[in-house]
Design a protein around this motif. Sequence first.
Motif, PDB file in Angstrom:
ATOM      1  N   ARG A 394     102.214 -42.818 -65.231  1.00 16.93           N
ATOM      2  CA  ARG A 394     101.533 -43.458 -66.346  1.00 16.93           C
ATOM      3  C   ARG A 394     100.294 -44.168 -65.803  1.00 16.93           C
ATOM      4  NH1 ARG A 394     105.615 -48.599 -67.692  1.00 16.93           N
ATOM      5  NH2 ARG A 394     105.133 -49.798 -65.792  1.00 16.93           N
ATOM      6  N   PRO A 404     101.371 -44.051 -73.098  1.00 13.72           N
ATOM      7  CA  PRO A 404     102.653 -44.335 -73.756  1.00 13.72           C
ATOM      8  C   PRO A 404     103.736 -43.334 -73.383  1.00 13.72           C
ATOM      9  CG  PRO A 404     101.235 -43.127 -75.247  1.00 13.72           C
ATOM     10  CD  PRO A 404     100.432 -43.343 -73.984  1.00 13.72           C
ATOM     11  N   GLN A 408     107.116 -43.844 -77.917  1.00 12.33           N
ATOM     12  CA  GLN A 408     106.078 -44.752 -78.405  1.00 12.33           C
ATOM     13  C   GLN A 408     104.996 -44.002 -79.166  1.00 12.33           C
ATOM     14  OE1 GLN A 408     105.065 -46.431 -74.580  1.00 12.33           O
ATOM     15  NE2 GLN A 408     106.285 -48.284 -74.939  1.00 12.33           N
ATOM     16  N   GLU A 409     104.639 -42.840 -78.677  1.00 11.64           N
ATOM     17  CA  GLU A 409     103.585 -42.070 -79.336  1.00 11.64           C
ATOM     18  C   GLU A 409     104.060 -41.514 -80.686  1.00 11.64           C
ATOM     19  OE1 GLU A 409     100.089 -39.277 -77.734  1.00 11.64           O
ATOM     20  OE2 GLU A 409     102.089 -38.462 -77.393  1.00 11.64           O
ATOM     21  N   SER A 423     101.004 -38.760 -74.058  1.00 12.20           N
ATOM     22  CA  SER A 423     102.237 -39.395 -73.587  1.00 12.20           C
ATOM     23  C   SER A 423     102.594 -38.924 -72.181  1.00 12.20           C
ATOM     24  CB  SER A 423     103.389 -39.099 -74.552  1.00 12.20           C
ATOM     25  OG  SER A 423     103.542 -37.706 -74.719  1.00 12.20           O
TER      26      SER A 423
END
Length: 442
Positions: A394, A404, A408-409, A423
């Motif tokens: 990330r 993300p 989360q996305e 993501s």
Amino acid sequence: MKDINSQENQESLSNDMQHTLDRRDFFRKSAALSATALAGTSIFAGTKALADDPAIINDVPWGIKFGDPVTKNRYGMPSEYEHNNIRRNTKLLSSGNWYASIAMCPIHESEGIITPNGLFFSRAHGGVAHVDPNEFRLMIHGLVEKPLVLTLDQLKRYPSVSRIHFIECPANGGPEWRGPQFNSIQFAKGMMSCAQWTGVYIKTILEDLGLKPEAQWMLAEGSDNSEMGRTVPIDKVLDDAMIVWGQNGEALRPEQGYPVRLLLPGWEGNMCVKWLKRLEFSSEPFYCKEETAKYTALKPSGKAVQHFYANEVNSVITSPCPEKPWTDLKVGDLVEIEGLAWSGYGTITGVDITFDGCKNWTPAKLKGLVLPKAWTRFSFMYRYEGKPLVIGSRAMDDAGRMQPTIAQEVAYMGVESVYHRNSIATWEVTANGEVNNVQIRS
């Protein structure tokens, strides 16, 4: 004819044999010393130096004959042993229409942050146009004080700049969205590349032509048979938008828009119009049907995002990957995990790596050049344990954005659009070192 029994030739043969014996003795001693030295090092601690390795002791075939003349290839070519380092495409991404298709960059073979011109990913809507530079014209008109038409030579009279930036298709990774489609990093993430671009800032041209105050938008139009047009807000035009004619020290390739293309650093690749022929400035946007329909994302709330523009902060581990497994490693080997990070909003500030499917994170090291809106390479030295892993990365940027998770996305963007999916990408590393494309949705 020489007499092989002559004293002169006997001495020559004797010298050759002595040379070979001395060579073998030298490498035996060197191997013994190397083995002792390696025992105290980290990366090759388990490596044995072979005293009788034929590739060391014997003369190599290419070292006892003349090579090719230096002018054999007027344009240099890669080594024949690098034949797998090529662009690839698939019917799944083109429906069999090779005129409106994409060639994927082999990012797993990339060294550093510059993609060679012959490997740069390529997207076309009506095939690759071949433009005669002598017939090229660029019209700049609309809300400018002095509209004009430029030849290529006239365009190049403006002061030039060179900048390193990536270009990424907004659908990069999109085919993976509902689940892994390709067990291949090239097909999963190969709709991007990074290069050094040479050209002129559009704001420099506008200083000469005079932009009228009411101008808020610019239409860029290509000269290929699709005549693709894209609408660009004036703030981007006056920031870092460029008209480029050079790529990595040479003229653009035809598939990259020769002789000139638009470059919008960090923004969607589809907006960087190739084979550029016209720039028109207006107070109102010139949306084409493709812009308003295809590049719109419907959110779970029922609202749609029409303008993405910048590509979000993103990263991917390039080694290991499905094309570069760890099947040759032994337990205890030290191996470098490498990858690429990028952001259309600015500069990468950090990258973390997970080994357990996004549960825990460890900082990686940024290496080499770290530039805005350019690929950034990251690295982590790992002691191979021969156990299953789920690895991923990330990235963070100086705009305060972090890549993300898929969960989360989905919560924010839903699942209706394949565009701008940034993501975290994960690879499964099996106990025997094989690497597979997997998704962690928790």
